[in-house]
Design a protein around this motif. Structure first.
Motif, short mmCIF file in Angstrom:
data_model
loop_
_atom_site.label_atom_id
_atom_site.label_comp_id
_atom_site.label_asym_id
_atom_site.label_seq_id
_atom_site.Cartn_x
_atom_site.Cartn_y
_atom_site.Cartn_z
N SER A 290 0.83 -1.20 0.00
CA SER A 290 0.00 0.00 0.00
C SER A 290 0.87 1.25 0.00
N VAL A 291 0.50 2.19 -0.83
CA VAL A 291 1.20 3.47 -0.88
C VAL A 291 1.03 4.19 0.46
N ALA A 292 -0.14 4.05 1.07
CA ALA A 292 -0.40 4.72 2.34
C ALA A 292 0.56 4.24 3.42
N SER B 197 3.37 17.95 0.53
CA SER B 197 2.64 19.12 1.03
C SER B 197 2.14 18.81 2.43
N ARG B 198 1.84 19.86 3.16
CA ARG B 198 1.29 19.70 4.52
C ARG B 198 -0.03 18.92 4.46
N GLY B 199 -0.82 19.20 3.44
CA GLY B 199 -2.10 18.51 3.26
C GLY B 199 -1.93 17.01 3.06
N HIS B 200 -0.89 16.63 2.29
CA HIS B 200 -0.63 15.20 2.10
C HIS B 200 -0.19 14.55 3.40
N VAL B 201 0.64 15.25 4.17
CA VAL B 201 1.06 14.71 5.46
C VAL B 201 -0.17 14.47 6.33
N ARG B 202 -1.04 15.45 6.41
CA ARG B 202 -2.27 15.31 7.22
C ARG B 202 -3.15 14.17 6.69
N HIS B 203 -3.21 14.02 5.39
CA HIS B 203 -4.02 12.95 4.79
C HIS B 203 -3.52 11.58 5.26
N PHE B 204 -2.22 11.39 5.29
CA PHE B 204 -1.66 10.07 5.62
C PHE B 204 -1.53 9.81 7.11
#
Length: 190
Positions: free
Chosen positions: A5-7, A42-49
């Motif tokens: 998984s990429v996540a 991005s900060r948004g990607h960090v928060r997403h994961f």
């Protein structure tokens, strides 16, 4: 074969970047923006994961102290089978080097004062270590009471941790040797 998984991969990368950021900037200087810069997202990607900063710091603490099953346990390597092996590790260069991991642990010690969840992770890891040491001491000193074995284990762990924390600023080349000698004196008193 299925691709991982990429996540999961991204979470691991973010946790690694979090450790680097803590080591470089301390806990108070560890922001999602700095972590995002370190991991190249991005900060948004960090928060997403990983969610928010508090969740990320807790996940990072757990990852730091977890065994191969993901459970927080003893800080001693799994192949330590006796007191001598425990002393070799706790007073050896790997545990005592002023590296990134030790800087991160110190950051979590600081954070544990105000964050009960982090305090719980640290308490779990060091209690498991103390109990493992007590079992190793009891195996070598069958005539010692269980309470005495726990007390000696506590003293050994305290000597080891004190040596590590002093290593960040005390360049005394005899520090590790003297700290181990103090731990060995506790064992000799049994």
């Amino acid at each position: 074969m299925a691709r991982p998984s990429v996540a999961v991969e991204r979470r691991e990368q973010i946790i690694d970047a979090t450790m680097t950021t803590i080591a470089e900037h301390g806990i108070s200087g560890t922001s999602l923006d700095r972590i995002a810069d370190a991991v190249g997202m991005s900060r948004g990607h960090v928060r997403h994961f990983v969610g928010n900063r508090d969740r990320l710091l807790l996940d990072t603490a757990i990852a730091l102290f977890a065994d191969h099953t993901g459970k927080v346990g003893s800080i001693l390597p799994s192949d330590v089978a006796d007191v001598e092996g425990a002393l070799d590790y706790l007073f050896g260069p790997e545990f005592n080097s002023p590296d990134r991991e030790n800087a991160v642990v110190l950051g979590f010690v600081e954070l544990s004062r105000t964050t009960p969840e982090i305090a719980e992770v640290l308490t779990t890891a060091y209690t498991a270590t103390r109990l493992q040491l007590a079992d190793l001491v009891a195996a070598d000193h069958t005539d010692a009471s269980p309470d005495t074995c726990v007390t000696v284990a506590y003293g050994i762990l305290t000597c080891a941790l004190g040596s590590v924390f002093l290593g960040d600023f005390d360049a005394d080349p005899t520090r590790m040797h003297r700290s181990r000698a103090a731990a060995e004196a506790l064992l000799a008193a049994l």
